[in-house]
Design an enzyme around this catalytic site. Structure first.
Site, PDB file in Angstrom:
ATOM      1  N   ASN A  17     -14.549  -2.064 -24.617  1.00  0.00           N
ATOM      2  CA  ASN A  17     -14.999  -0.498 -24.618  1.00  0.00           C
ATOM      3  C   ASN A  17     -14.047   0.464 -25.526  1.00  0.00           C
ATOM      4  O   ASN A  17     -12.833   0.002 -25.806  1.00  0.00           O
ATOM      5  CB  ASN A  17     -15.023   0.091 -23.395  1.00  0.00           C
ATOM      6  CG  ASN A  17     -15.899  -0.664 -22.193  1.00  0.00           C
ATOM      7  OD1 ASN A  17     -16.972  -1.050 -22.739  1.00  0.00           O
ATOM      8  ND2 ASN A  17     -15.448  -0.874 -21.104  1.00  0.00           N
ATOM      9  N   CYS A  18     -14.826   1.640 -26.289  1.00  0.00           N
ATOM     10  CA  CYS A  18     -14.037   2.351 -26.851  1.00  0.00           C
ATOM     11  C   CYS A  18     -12.886   3.025 -26.310  1.00  0.00           C
ATOM     12  O   CYS A  18     -13.247   3.113 -25.208  1.00  0.00           O
ATOM     13  CB  CYS A  18     -15.043   3.402 -27.258  1.00  0.00           C
ATOM     14  SG  CYS A  18     -14.570   4.414 -28.729  1.00  0.00           S
ATOM     15  N   PRO A  19     -11.928   3.228 -27.006  1.00  0.00           N
ATOM     16  CA  PRO A  19     -11.693   2.999 -28.492  1.00  0.00           C
ATOM     17  C   PRO A  19     -11.187   1.620 -28.737  1.00  0.00           C
ATOM     18  O   PRO A  19     -10.504   1.725 -30.009  1.00  0.00           O
ATOM     19  CB  PRO A  19     -10.472   4.105 -28.660  1.00  0.00           C
ATOM     20  CG  PRO A  19      -9.800   4.167 -27.329  1.00  0.00           C
ATOM     21  CD  PRO A  19     -10.632   3.780 -26.331  1.00  0.00           C
TER      22      PRO A  19
END
Length: 200
Positions: free
Chosen positions: A10-12
């Site tokens: 998942n981001c980041p």
């Protein structure tokens, strides 16, 4: 070619992994980043473009995307903290009904429609959907000069939808190269639900 596998991240994390790969470069190189969601594509694309690279992206399958970053050399990446941008799409629908833009010279019209689609791909806020029908259906098929731009937008979550009746009429159903086949009911529904409609 350097491959960064950020599937399941998942981001980041995808952005951090990509930035690390960029920072290790000593000369021209191509970085291929594999991710499993559209927001990651948007964020990695933003990072690549901010460092002056040529960036393209493509949806390979369900929850499988590839971002290709062509670096000319070590990046001019700022040291600002990596952050996640929100989804860049809004409720705009782009409607393309011809393989050329405007009236007059057909050759010029084809150059203009290619430029139009590229310009849409560079918008700060991407459209939610792009609808193709009648002559516009040819632009989503094999041989189209706009495929790279359309695939890049599709990977960032833009719906690319082409009229099935039109593909049948032009004998192009087997040559569709990006997006999905749709019907007149969905074409009307998408436009009726749109916050804004753009037509070249």
């Amino acid at each position: 070619m350097i491959t960064v596998n950020a599937m399941g991240d998942n981001c980041p994390i995808p952005v951090i992994k990509t930035k690390k790969a960029m920072g290790a470069l000593t000369g021209p190189e191509t970085i291929e980043v594999l991710v499993d969601n559209e927001i990651a594509v948007q964020n990695v694309t933003k990072l690549g473009e901010s460092s002056g690279a040529k960036v393209s992206s493509e949806k390979l399958g369900e929850k499988e995307y590839k971002v290709v970053i062509v670096m000319e050399g070590a990046p001019a990446v700022s040291e600002e903290e990596v952050s996640c941008i929100p989804d860049k799409r809004d409720n705009t629908v782009v409607v393309i009904s011809s393989d050329r833009m405007g009236e007059g010279n057909d050759a010029l019209g084809k150059v203009l429609i290619k430029g139009f689609i590229f310009a849409v791909s560079q918008l700060e806020t991407l459209p939610k959907t792009i609808l193709f029908y009648n002559g516009g259906a040819t632009l989503t098929c094999e041989g189209s000069d706009s495929l790279e731009d359309l695939k890049s937008m599709e990977a960032q979550g833009v719906e690319i939808m082409t009229c099935g009746t039109c593909l049948d009429y032009y004998g192009l159903k087997e040559k569709l190269a990006v997006g999905t086949v749709t019907n007149m009911y969905s074409i009307v529904e998408k436009q009726a639900e749109a916050g804004k409609i753009i037509k070249p």
